[in-house]
Design an enzyme around this catalytic site. Sequence first.
Site, PDB file in Angstrom:
ATOM      1  CB  SER A 177      50.823  52.281  88.071  1.00 50.44           C
ATOM      2  OG  SER A 177      49.533  52.194  87.499  1.00 50.44           O
ATOM      3  CG  HIS A 205      55.377  52.561  88.614  1.00 50.48           C
ATOM      4  ND1 HIS A 205      55.249  53.553  89.558  1.00 50.48           N
ATOM      5  CD2 HIS A 205      54.368  52.745  87.731  1.00 50.48           C
ATOM      6  CE1 HIS A 205      54.191  54.284  89.271  1.00 50.48           C
ATOM      7  NE2 HIS A 205      53.635  53.820  88.168  1.00 50.48           N
ATOM      8  CE  LYS A 237      54.786  57.841  87.628  1.00 46.98           C
ATOM      9  NZ  LYS A 237      53.963  57.216  86.618  1.00 46.98           N
TER      10      LYS A 237
HETATM   11  C1  LIG Z   1      52.936  57.760  85.747  1.00 46.89           C
HETATM   12  C2  LIG Z   1      52.735  56.829  84.618  1.00 46.89           C
HETATM   13  C3  LIG Z   1      52.656  57.295  83.304  1.00 46.89           C
HETATM   14  C4  LIG Z   1      52.589  58.751  82.969  1.00 46.89           C
HETATM   15  O1  LIG Z   1      53.820  59.361  83.110  1.00 46.89           O
HETATM   16  P1  LIG Z   1      53.858  60.941  83.358  1.00 46.89           P
HETATM   17  O2  LIG Z   1      55.263  61.311  83.046  1.00 46.89           O
HETATM   18  O3  LIG Z   1      53.502  61.120  84.786  1.00 46.89           O
HETATM   19  O4  LIG Z   1      52.872  61.540  82.419  1.00 46.89           O
HETATM   20  C5  LIG Z   1      52.593  56.368  82.285  1.00 46.89           C
HETATM   21  N1  LIG Z   1      52.558  55.049  82.552  1.00 46.89           N
HETATM   22  C6  LIG Z   1      52.587  54.570  83.809  1.00 46.89           C
HETATM   23  C7  LIG Z   1      52.559  53.101  84.024  1.00 46.89           C
HETATM   24  C8  LIG Z   1      52.665  55.450  84.880  1.00 46.89           C
HETATM   25  O5  LIG Z   1      52.654  54.984  86.119  1.00 46.89           O
END
Ligand SMILES: *Cc1c(COP(=O)(O)O)cnc(C)c1O
Length: 382
Positions: A177, A205, A237
Amino acid sequence: MKDLREALERRKQEGLYRRRLIAQSAQAVHNFIDGKHVLSFCSNDYLGLANHPQIKQAFVEATDKYGVGSGSAHLVNGHSQLHHDCELSLAEFTGRDRALLFSTGYMANLAITSALVGRKDVIFQDKLNHASLIDAAKLSDAKFLRYQHNDLAQLKWLLDQHSTARRRLIMADAVFSMDGDKAAAKNLSLLGRQSNSWLMLDDAHGFGVLGENGAGLCEEAGLTQQDVPILMATLGKAVGVSGAFVAGSEELIETMIQSSRSYIYTTASPPATSAAVMQSIKIIQQESWRREKLFELINYFKKQAALLDCELMPSDTAIQPIVIGDNHKALDMALKLFEQGIHVTAIRPPTVAENTARLRITLSAEHEKQDVDLLIKALSVL
Ligand SMILES: *Cc1c(COP(=O)(O)O)cnc(C)c1O
């Protein structure tokens, strides 16, 4: 609370103080935030779906029929037809037997370890994994070991050292990330199969963005449920909505329903979010131009940034960080960009390692080449 005040003050001095900006418009590349119109390069809305008219319509229509709140947990009476249909559609899209919805990715990751591992088990994680995976391991009773980033030789060594453990669970970001590079997914899956351990990938992602139909890194690398038995991805996302899911075998999903604490002891998400997710998945599958345009922009950005002689990371995804090093310097650069109407966030420890503070630039299919030109120009005069 004097010691809290002192700790907060120290944070400021170290350039580690975090501050929230207030968004006063819908999530989009042209944003109105903290009273300023900015061109944004920091959202994870990679396909520009967070404010898509058809997805909003699906949300509104579902709200008319199902109301706002789900009323209770999935195991009481909060599991709506929309949640259920959404799970079926996510299972089909990812080519898995079943999928299970969660309110957030953070909770999905906690759910995996709470259902699958305990005192006699070992978790192996990449050093650069997301905080939610680290917390998931820490909150479990399993032994927790970390290997150097994408160092599969070290992982193999660690797996061999713990060959007598009851269960061995490998967990990794599919796309890292804060760095934007990918896990060595094929080799990880081989190692998982050879060592008879379970591989879990967090495709927060990659889902929506990678693979011919947008089903994520597993689709791109041709990895089946046998190769990656535990697949997790988020829906807030690239999908542009909210929530997350875990996909895999019948036994995996049923085990999680029976025993994942962050599944059982929480209210189900509003049913309308599932309607919005289903509509978004349709658009992701049908509108491959969004992925094509995103990757054109990524290549264009990398080419232009290379001319600037700024140091990019080995990433070919929408996450294109520029490592600055010093916390204050990264903050100062982000502030200068903001003053020029460009929003990029400075990511600092503990999110990233000491002395690797960075500008985490992200691209979206909603950007145009001219937007990238504006960013490059602003970076060139910093
Ligand atoms: C954003 C993210 C999460 C958390 O997801 P949310 O739905 O925002 O709680 C988990 N793992 C990774 C790799 C992320 O980038």
